[in-house]
Enzyme design. Structure first.
Site, PDB file in Angstrom:
ATOM      1  N   ARG A 103       0.859  -1.399  -0.035  1.00  0.00           N
ATOM      2  CA  ARG A 103       0.099  -0.050   0.029  1.00  0.00           C
ATOM      3  C   ARG A 103       1.100   1.308   0.167  1.00  0.00           C
ATOM      4  NH1 ARG A 103      -3.270  -3.619  -0.664  1.00  0.00           N
ATOM      5  NH2 ARG A 103      -4.831  -4.201   0.758  1.00  0.00           N
TER       6      ARG A 103
ATOM      7  N   GLU B  29     -14.211 -14.765   9.079  1.00  0.00           N
ATOM      8  CA  GLU B  29     -14.321 -14.052   7.708  1.00  0.00           C
ATOM      9  C   GLU B  29     -14.079 -15.021   6.692  1.00  0.00           C
ATOM     10  OE1 GLU B  29     -11.375 -10.878   7.548  1.00  0.00           O
ATOM     11  OE2 GLU B  29     -11.729 -10.772   5.197  1.00  0.00           O
TER      12      GLU B  29
ATOM     13  N   LYS C 202     -17.921 -12.006   8.653  1.00  0.00           N
ATOM     14  CA  LYS C 202     -17.557 -10.736   7.708  1.00  0.00           C
ATOM     15  C   LYS C 202     -17.351 -11.436   6.180  1.00  0.00           C
ATOM     16  CE  LYS C 202     -13.399  -7.908   6.931  1.00  0.00           C
ATOM     17  NZ  LYS C 202     -12.599  -6.916   7.568  1.00  0.00           N
TER      18      LYS C 202
ATOM     19  N   SER D   5     -14.511  -5.538   1.550  1.00  0.00           N
ATOM     20  CA  SER D   5     -14.537  -4.857   0.207  1.00  0.00           C
ATOM     21  C   SER D   5     -14.024  -5.492  -0.712  1.00  0.00           C
ATOM     22  CB  SER D   5     -14.131  -3.255   0.255  1.00  0.00           C
ATOM     23  OG  SER D   5     -12.990  -3.139   0.540  1.00  0.00           O
ATOM     24  N   GLY D   6     -12.915  -6.400  -0.449  1.00  0.00           N
ATOM     25  CA  GLY D   6     -12.290  -7.425  -1.548  1.00  0.00           C
ATOM     26  C   GLY D   6     -11.678  -6.970  -2.709  1.00  0.00           C
ATOM     27  N   GLY D   7     -11.448  -5.441  -2.984  1.00  0.00           N
ATOM     28  CA  GLY D   7     -10.971  -5.203  -4.235  1.00  0.00           C
ATOM     29  C   GLY D   7     -12.079  -4.044  -5.078  1.00  0.00           C
TER      30      GLY D   7
ATOM     31  N   SER E  91     -17.146  -3.807   7.007  1.00  0.00           N
ATOM     32  CA  SER E  91     -15.616  -3.885   7.723  1.00  0.00           C
ATOM     33  C   SER E  91     -14.745  -3.785   6.755  1.00  0.00           C
ATOM     34  CB  SER E  91     -15.645  -5.138   8.550  1.00  0.00           C
ATOM     35  OG  SER E  91     -14.131  -5.433   8.999  1.00  0.00           O
TER      36      SER E  91
ATOM     37  N   ARG F 198      -9.519  -1.524   2.286  1.00  0.00           N
ATOM     38  CA  ARG F 198      -9.321  -0.766   1.211  1.00  0.00           C
ATOM     39  C   ARG F 198     -10.146   0.205   0.799  1.00  0.00           C
ATOM     40  NH1 ARG F 198      -7.553  -6.037  -2.378  1.00  0.00           N
ATOM     41  NH2 ARG F 198      -8.850  -6.868  -0.913  1.00  0.00           N
TER      42      ARG F 198
HETATM   43  P1  13P Z   1     -10.630  -5.227   2.142  1.00  0.00           P
HETATM   44  O1  13P Z   1     -12.034  -4.310   2.629  1.00  0.00           O
HETATM   45  O2  13P Z   1      -9.762  -4.410   1.737  1.00  0.00           O
HETATM   46  O3  13P Z   1     -11.033  -6.529   1.575  1.00  0.00           O
HETATM   47  O4  13P Z   1     -10.224  -5.574   3.857  1.00  0.00           O
HETATM   48  C1  13P Z   1     -10.851  -6.332   4.542  1.00  0.00           C
HETATM   49  C2  13P Z   1     -10.090  -7.025   5.454  1.00  0.00           C
HETATM   50  O5  13P Z   1     -10.203  -7.065   6.625  1.00  0.00           O
HETATM   51  C3  13P Z   1      -9.628  -8.322   4.695  1.00  0.00           C
HETATM   52  O6  13P Z   1      -9.349  -9.354   5.548  1.00  0.00           O
END
Ligand code: 13P
Length: 341
Positions: free
Chosen positions: A32, A178, A220, A262-264, A291, A294
């Site tokens: 990042r 998650e 999550k 958010s996953g990308g 949660s 990014r």
């Molecule tokens: P993102 O929202 O960037 O996917 O990150 C959330 C997270 O905690 C991934 O483990």
């Protein structure tokens, strides 16, 4: 009477609020920072987290922050050198901790991953609790591709999630469970829907076998979404409908809340998807929250850029994204909020 675990879990998904995932491992934060040309030193990481966590008023929108081991032990840059967990809890923001130790190749199953970190976890959780963590996070990754995921991969990850969650609850810490179905690939939304359903069912079965109390966890998950390389990208409404309907089938109603990763997805898309879910569906058995890592941090990281002169600009960008996602909790976000900013 609600249990302590249930109280914490409900506070994590309190109305109008969501969780900031700021638990990037050393490798992830390096990439990042690379993107903004900043070396990933301990002091730069501290300055960045200080910028985010001292944003005035963020506690209106942020219920909790997931920290990484280093950050949980670090101090803010104020005169009193307040430890980050205390800085957060003084504002009413719950500190949490990432406790898995990373994603590794699943032996014998090319292209698939399993999460490590169970060894010694009980002792680590006890230490993290003493440092102020009230919840924890463990990320399992399910990859979609030709012939995958296999049952073996889903099963191994569900088992690890359940053992982690049981250990957390034993230590009085709320587990964020998650299971991330990756959006990488050219699969369509129907395939994601199917894999998400199988994964959720396996995860809840494992949690039941391990006697994890469902009212003391936060789920999550990823959203039901088209693969990032899929030529046909499903609309915001379709993502919202498919995601919520899938969860209505597969997520028990005892779970206090679902806080998406958010996953990308782009920041704006992640907000729009959550907004559509809360807008299109009225009462649901669980809170539908966020949660994001990014999707909450990309804008402030860019605005700050590691430059002390842009400290305020970074905080404003973070405040804005947190506010937009808070509006998405009630389905009252609109794209105008982006242009108004
Ligand atoms: P993102 O929202 O960037 O996917 O990150 C959330 C997270 O905690 C991934 O483990």
């Amino acid at each position: 009477m609600p249990s302590k675990l249930n109280e914490i879990a409900r506070a994590m998904v309190a109305p109008d609020k969501g969780i900031l995932a700021a638990d990037e491992s050393s490798g992830t934060i390096r990439s990042r920072f690379n993107a903004i040309g900043l070396p990933s030193t301990k002091e730069n990481r501290r300055a960045y987290r200080h910028m985010l966590f001292t944003t005035e008023g963020m506690e209106q929108f942020i219920s909790g922050v997931i920290l990484y081991d280093e950050t949980l032990r670090q101090k803010a840059l104020d005169e009193a050198e307040t430890p980050f967990p205390r800085l957060l809890s003084d504002k009413g923001v719950i500190p949490g901790i990432k406790v898995d130790t990373g994603i590794h190749d699943l032996a014998g199953f090319p292209g698939e991953k399993v999460t490590e970190g169970l060894d010694g976890l009980r002792a680590r959780l006890t230490r993290y609790g003493k440092l102020g963590a009230q919840f924890a996070k463990w990320r399992a990754v399910i990859t979609v591709g030709k012939g995958i995921p296999t049952d073996v991969c889903i099963d191994a990850n569900a088992h690890a999630l359940a053992r982690y969650a049981a250990l957390c609850q034993e230590c009085g810490i709320v587990p964020i469970v998650e299971p991330e179905v990756l959006m990488d690939g050219d699969h369509n939304i129907y395939r994601c829907d199917e894999v998400t359903g199988v994964t959720l069912r396996q995860v809840f079965e494992a949690l039941a076998v391990h006697e994890v109390k469902l009212d003391g966890i936060v789920l999550k998950p990823s959203m039901v979404i088209s693969g990032s390389e899929c030529p046909e990208q499903a609309s915001v409404e379709k993502v919202a409908r498919r995601t919520v309907n899938n969860f209505l089938r597969n997520v028990p109603r005892e779970v206090p809340g679902v806080a998406f990763l958010s996953g990308g997805q782009s920041s704006e898309t992640a907000t729009a998807h959550l907004n559509a879910m809360n807008h299109m569906f009225g009462e649901l058995p669980w809170e539908l929250s966020f949660s994001y890592g990014r999707a909450l941090q990309a804008a402030p990281l860019r605005a700050w850029g590691g430059d002390p002169a842009r400290f305020k600009a970074g905080q404003e960008a973070f405040f804005h994204r947190a506010m937009c996602n808070s509006a998405a909790r009630t389905g009252t976000y609109s794209a105008d909020m982006e242009t108004a900013a």
